[in-house]
Design an enzyme around this catalytic site. Structure first.
Site, PDB file in Angstrom:
ATOM      1  N   HIS A   1       0.767  -1.721   0.545  1.00 26.21           N
ATOM      2  CA  HIS A   1      -0.067  -0.156  -0.350  1.00 26.21           C
ATOM      3  C   HIS A   1       1.047   1.177  -0.083  1.00 26.21           C
ATOM      4  O   HIS A   1       0.503   1.882   1.399  1.00 26.21           O
ATOM      5  CB  HIS A   1      -0.685  -0.290   1.443  1.00 26.21           C
ATOM      6  CG  HIS A   1      -2.404   0.753   1.003  1.00 26.21           C
ATOM      7  ND1 HIS A   1      -3.395  -0.283   0.496  1.00 26.21           N
ATOM      8  CD2 HIS A   1      -3.117   1.140   0.948  1.00 26.21           C
ATOM      9  CE1 HIS A   1      -4.318   0.220   0.375  1.00 26.21           C
ATOM     10  NE2 HIS A   1      -4.389   1.537   0.330  1.00 26.21           N
TER      11      HIS A   1
ATOM     12  N   ASN B   1      -4.007   2.396  -4.561  1.00 27.07           N
ATOM     13  CA  ASN B   1      -3.561   1.109  -4.818  1.00 27.07           C
ATOM     14  C   ASN B   1      -3.992   0.226  -5.286  1.00 27.07           C
ATOM     15  O   ASN B   1      -3.403  -0.626  -5.838  1.00 27.07           O
ATOM     16  CB  ASN B   1      -3.190   1.252  -3.780  1.00 27.07           C
ATOM     17  CG  ASN B   1      -2.386   2.081  -2.482  1.00 27.07           C
ATOM     18  OD1 ASN B   1      -1.155   1.752  -2.636  1.00 27.07           O
ATOM     19  ND2 ASN B   1      -2.813   2.690  -1.367  1.00 27.07           N
TER      20      ASN B   1
END
Length: 349
Positions: A274, A280
């Site tokens: 992440h 993401n």
């Protein structure tokens, strides 16, 4: 290895100072690497291979060989020790690489058959078909993240340049940006560009362009939480190192895993790190599909409906919190199988 580095640098007409700037290290280190008085770190090996267009495996083998010889020299028992080490390494690799279950292998076998059929139909590829499927991918990938544009509205925004009443500017930009990011990964595929930090940051920059310009194409500097998940991503100070390991893992495994497993693994590893404030999921799915396209497969389009989204999130959660990737790998393989079947069904008619 020192001769390999110097020859590669000179063939690219790079000065030691210029190479040092590319790697972000001191110029004196380059000279020491080439003279053999200093050994690069594992992370520097990856950067050197990328900057000098040296095969990572070739450079890594040379680095490991010198490391082994430095440690054991010509000790009388060196060969015996190496033989025993070889057996242990083989055993460890057989354990760590044992990620293919019978269920997953069955889907991969079906994918392999479909891939052969796909290659036979490639002559019937159509720009309009590709354009329609890429539009669907943009729609579904954004829908997963909460974008409320319909497929028709997404088409109007991207292909007609229209503004949809009642929809936010962010939703419009998400559609436009994602479509441009697809064009970018197709460009990388055509150039046969290897996956590296620059390209991942460029993909992310496209995703957040005009939406969050301060964070577009940059690793996060703050801690984040994933909504609806118990998994906690690494602290911001760990992100750069985690991403270095991410690229090293890719270079190490890119030639010994099934392409679908490799693509799924890279998706899971990136979204688990992440590394960005936002975007993401979309970036991870684009990286996955870049790898699939580079190996001649089609885009794996994960649907954004409730059931598909929940299965996607739950399989990711299991991978992240229980260190068990089976459900996620199987989920992605099934999505790719369905995408192949649909694509072949369209062009094979």
């Amino acid at each position: 290895m020192k001769y390999l580095l110097k020859t590669a640098r000179e063939s690219k007409a790079l000065k030691t100072r210029e190479l040092a700037q590319l790697l972000g290290i001191d110029q004196a280190l380059i000279s020491k690497f080439e003279s053999g008085t200093r050994k690069p770190t594992k992370e520097q090996i990856l950067k050197l291979a990328t900057a000098l267009d040296i095969n990572y495996e070739t450079l890594m083998v040379a680095w490991l060989k010198e490391k082994i010889l430095y440690e054991i020299g010509d000790d009388a028992l060196a060969l015996k020790a190496l033989k025993e080490a070889e057996e242990e390494i083989k055993y460890n690799r057989s354990v760590t690489n044992n990620i293919i279950s019978n269920a997953l292998q069955s889907v991969l076998d079906q994918i392999d058959v479909l891939k052969i059929k796909l290659d036979q139909f490639r002559q019937f590829d159509s720009f309009r078909i590709a354009q329609a499927l890429e539009l669907e991918y943009t729609f579904e990938s954004n829908r997963i993240e909460g974008n409320t544009l319909t497929l028709r509205e997404t088409d109007l925004v991207i292909n007609e340049g229209l503004t949809i009443s009642g929809k936010s500017m962010r939703e419009h930009l998400e559609a436009i940006n994602h479509q441009e990011a697809i064009a970018y990964i197709k460009h990388l595929m055509e150039k046969n560009t290897t996956l590296n930090e620059r390209e991942v940051l460029s993909i992310h920059n496209l995703i957040l362009r005009g939406i969050n310009p301060d964070d577009a194409g940059r690793y996060r500097k703050v801690q984040v939480m994933i909504k609806g998940s118990t998994y906690m991503p690494p602290q911001p100070y760990m992100v750069s190192k985690e991403m270095e390991d991410f690229y090293i893992w890719y270079e190490t495994h890119k030639n010994n895993l099934h392409p679908v497993v490799l693509a799924a693994e890279m998706h899971e590893r990136l979204v688990t790190i992440h590394p960005f404030i936002d975007g993401n999921g979309r970036t991870s799915r684009l990286v996955m599909n870049l790898i699939l396209l580079q190996h001649g497969y089609v885009i794996a389009n994960i649907k954004g409906d409730y059931d598909s989204r929940m299965q996607y999130y739950q399989s990711l959660e299991t991978a992240q919190t229980q260190n068990n990737k089976e459900d996620f790998l199987l989920f992605i393989a099934q999505i790719e199988k369905q995408s192949l079947e649909r694509y072949i069904g369209i062009i094979g008619q």
